[in-house]
Scaffold this motif. Structure first.
Motif, PDB file in Angstrom:
ATOM      1  N   SER A 119       9.466  -1.937  18.106  1.00  0.00           N
ATOM      2  CA  SER A 119      10.871  -1.505  18.160  1.00  0.00           C
ATOM      3  C   SER A 119      11.720  -2.511  18.939  1.00  0.00           C
ATOM      4  O   SER A 119      12.890  -2.740  18.604  1.00  0.00           O
ATOM      5  CB  SER A 119      10.967  -0.116  18.806  1.00  0.00           C
ATOM      6  OG  SER A 119      10.414  -0.114  20.109  1.00  0.00           O
TER       7      SER A 119
ATOM      8  N   TYR B 207      12.566  -5.376  16.664  1.00  0.00           N
ATOM      9  CA  TYR B 207      13.621  -5.009  15.708  1.00  0.00           C
ATOM     10  C   TYR B 207      15.002  -5.168  16.349  1.00  0.00           C
ATOM     11  O   TYR B 207      15.925  -5.709  15.740  1.00  0.00           O
ATOM     12  CB  TYR B 207      13.419  -3.563  15.250  1.00  0.00           C
ATOM     13  CG  TYR B 207      14.385  -3.153  14.150  1.00  0.00           C
ATOM     14  CD1 TYR B 207      14.057  -3.326  12.808  1.00  0.00           C
ATOM     15  CD2 TYR B 207      15.634  -2.611  14.450  1.00  0.00           C
ATOM     16  CE1 TYR B 207      14.942  -2.975  11.794  1.00  0.00           C
ATOM     17  CE2 TYR B 207      16.534  -2.258  13.448  1.00  0.00           C
ATOM     18  CZ  TYR B 207      16.172  -2.438  12.124  1.00  0.00           C
ATOM     19  OH  TYR B 207      17.070  -2.092  11.127  1.00  0.00           O
TER      20      TYR B 207
ATOM     21  N   GLY C 267      16.218   0.233  16.592  1.00  0.00           N
ATOM     22  CA  GLY C 267      15.415   0.558  15.423  1.00  0.00           C
ATOM     23  C   GLY C 267      14.019   0.955  15.851  1.00  0.00           C
ATOM     24  O   GLY C 267      13.548   0.576  16.925  1.00  0.00           O
TER      25      GLY C 267
ATOM     26  N   GLU D  94      10.644   0.841  11.043  1.00  0.00           N
ATOM     27  CA  GLU D  94      11.648  -0.031  10.432  1.00  0.00           C
ATOM     28  C   GLU D  94      11.244  -1.493  10.552  1.00  0.00           C
ATOM     29  O   GLU D  94      11.471  -2.291   9.630  1.00  0.00           O
ATOM     30  CB  GLU D  94      13.011   0.214  11.079  1.00  0.00           C
ATOM     31  CG  GLU D  94      13.581   1.599  10.783  1.00  0.00           C
ATOM     32  CD  GLU D  94      14.818   1.897  11.609  1.00  0.00           C
ATOM     33  OE1 GLU D  94      15.912   1.965  11.021  1.00  0.00           O
ATOM     34  OE2 GLU D  94      14.672   2.062  12.835  1.00  0.00           O
ATOM     35  N   TRP D  95      10.673  -1.847  11.706  1.00  0.00           N
ATOM     36  CA  TRP D  95      10.208  -3.223  11.872  1.00  0.00           C
ATOM     37  C   TRP D  95       9.041  -3.511  10.931  1.00  0.00           C
ATOM     38  O   TRP D  95       8.976  -4.593  10.323  1.00  0.00           O
ATOM     39  CB  TRP D  95       9.793  -3.464  13.311  1.00  0.00           C
ATOM     40  CG  TRP D  95       9.262  -4.835  13.568  1.00  0.00           C
ATOM     41  CD1 TRP D  95       7.990  -5.177  13.865  1.00  0.00           C
ATOM     42  CD2 TRP D  95       9.992  -6.077  13.512  1.00  0.00           C
ATOM     43  NE1 TRP D  95       7.855  -6.544  14.015  1.00  0.00           N
ATOM     44  CE2 TRP D  95       9.089  -7.115  13.801  1.00  0.00           C
ATOM     45  CE3 TRP D  95      11.306  -6.391  13.251  1.00  0.00           C
ATOM     46  CZ2 TRP D  95       9.456  -8.439  13.834  1.00  0.00           C
ATOM     47  CZ3 TRP D  95      11.690  -7.733  13.288  1.00  0.00           C
ATOM     48  CH2 TRP D  95      10.774  -8.733  13.565  1.00  0.00           C
TER      49      TRP D  95
ATOM     50  N   GLU E  63       8.439  -2.158   8.029  1.00  0.00           N
ATOM     51  CA  GLU E  63       8.987  -2.300   6.673  1.00  0.00           C
ATOM     52  C   GLU E  63       9.573  -3.688   6.453  1.00  0.00           C
ATOM     53  O   GLU E  63       9.408  -4.288   5.382  1.00  0.00           O
ATOM     54  CB  GLU E  63      10.041  -1.228   6.415  1.00  0.00           C
ATOM     55  CG  GLU E  63       9.461   0.189   6.315  1.00  0.00           C
ATOM     56  CD  GLU E  63      10.556   1.253   6.239  1.00  0.00           C
ATOM     57  OE1 GLU E  63      11.737   0.871   6.266  1.00  0.00           O
ATOM     58  OE2 GLU E  63      10.204   2.441   6.147  1.00  0.00           O
TER      59      GLU E  63
END
Length: 346
Positions: A321, A324, A332, A336-337, A339
């Motif tokens: 995180s 990100y 984030g 999300e990172w 992905e």
């Protein structure tokens, strides 16, 4: 008259040289010196009567330049300033006879001098005993300045009656201005440094945004055959014996050796030729951050990553995180990172 003074001077020096006993100086002690500022505090007259000074705020001041010269001034002190009028300069010489008594000469004119202690002396002039007190504060604050003023004034005109006002308030103001100037300079330097850092960060952010845009465009504009080839290559790798061995090695929870990290990086480059270069160009990374990203790209579970890196699972999540936020400039989560990592690489 001058011949008499010179003769008297020679006789005094001869008397000192022939004294049978002299006080033995203690080499461990600092020798007494007249250097500094001395203020007249008392005048005692031979027929009786004593004047306590200063009178009417005024007294005499002597600035001794070492033990070879003195500058005598009229001194008036107030709460905020000194008024100094230099009027005499002469050379001095003194010889310690021992017991605090000295032979003391001003321009070869002899006077008895008694040293009562480090801060008090008595000098006899024409039968009058003048008591002088060493003023340490005056010496430290104004001594050199008064000496220079007196030397210059008496050198230019021996009959000058010029007065000099030395203001403590002005000195404080000058000191304040001095520090303000430096504070302003320091502030300007700090602003310039901050501005340069801001410009550097802005340019770095622009470069990062450009890189991210290129990665997205590269990902979105892949022809269908290329996408199919990537999928086939990934499927073959994840079904290979090498990957199965890697999974087993991760599941063991043992720390990875340096040569094993080299092998894992080589395997990742076979499947994702551009991944490691894209990753390192995005943002400066520590070894831990790079290793986490490499294993996420190879679909290793966060729990296994934590085990082989000897970290808590929460630490692995925080690393992702934090990366990100560093790269995208906004908050984030770890998912999300992940992905984003899975979307780059060729």
């Amino acid at each position: 008259m001058k011949r008499m003074k010179t003769l008297h001077f020679l006789l005094l020096l001869l008397t000192v040289a022939l004294l049978p006993a002299c006080r033995e100086e203690d080499k461990s002690l600092k020798p007494f010196s007249l250097e500094g500022a001395w203020v007249l505090t008392q005048a005692e007259y031979p027929m009786g009567g004593v004047d306590r000074l200063p009178q009417y705020g005024s007294t005499l001041l002597r600035i001794y330049d070492g033990d070879t010269a003195l500058y005598q001034c009229r001194l008036m002190q107030t709460e905020t300033a000194l008024v100094v009028r230099p009027y005499e300069e002469c050379s001095i010489m003194w010889v310690d006879n021992g017991g605090g008594d000295c032979v003391y000469l001003e321009d070869n004119d002899p006077h008895p001098l008694s040293i009562l202690n480090d801060s008090t002396i008595i000098i006899q002039h024409n039968g009058v005993l003048y008591t002088w007190h060493r003023d340490v504060q005056l010496t430290n604050e104004w001594g050199l300045e008064i000496r220079d003023l007196a030397a210059n004034a008496l050198k230019e005109n021996s009959n000058a009656m010029d007065c000099f006002v030395l203001s403590s308030k002005e000195r404080v103001q000058a000191s304040t201005i001095h520090w303000l100037v430096w504070a302003v300079i320091a502030f300007i330097v700090m602003v310039v440094v901050i501005a340069l850092i801001a410009v550097s960060n802005h340019r770095a952010k622009q470069r990062l945004q450009l890189q991210l845009q290129q990665i997205r465009e590269e990902h979105d504009e892949r022809p269908q055959p290329v996408r199919q080839a990537i999928v086939s290559m990934e499927s073959a790798f994840f079904a290979s014996d090498d990957y199965v061995a890697l999974q087993r090695r991760m599941a063991s929870g043992q720390l990875l050796k340096e040569e094993e990290w080299t092998d894992i990086e080589a395997q990742a480059k076979k499947v994702y030729p551009g991944f490691t270069s894209h990753l390192r160009n995005l943002h400066p990374m520590s070894d831990l951050e790079y290793q986490v990203c490499l294993l996420i790209k190879l679909r290793i579970a966060p729990t296994d990553i934590a085990a082989v890196l000897a970290r808590d699972v929460s630490t692995i999540s925080t690393v992702r995180s934090r990366l990100y936020k560093k790269v995208f400039g906004k908050k984030g989560g770890a998912k999300e990172w992940d992905e984003f990592l899975l979307s780059i690489g060729v």
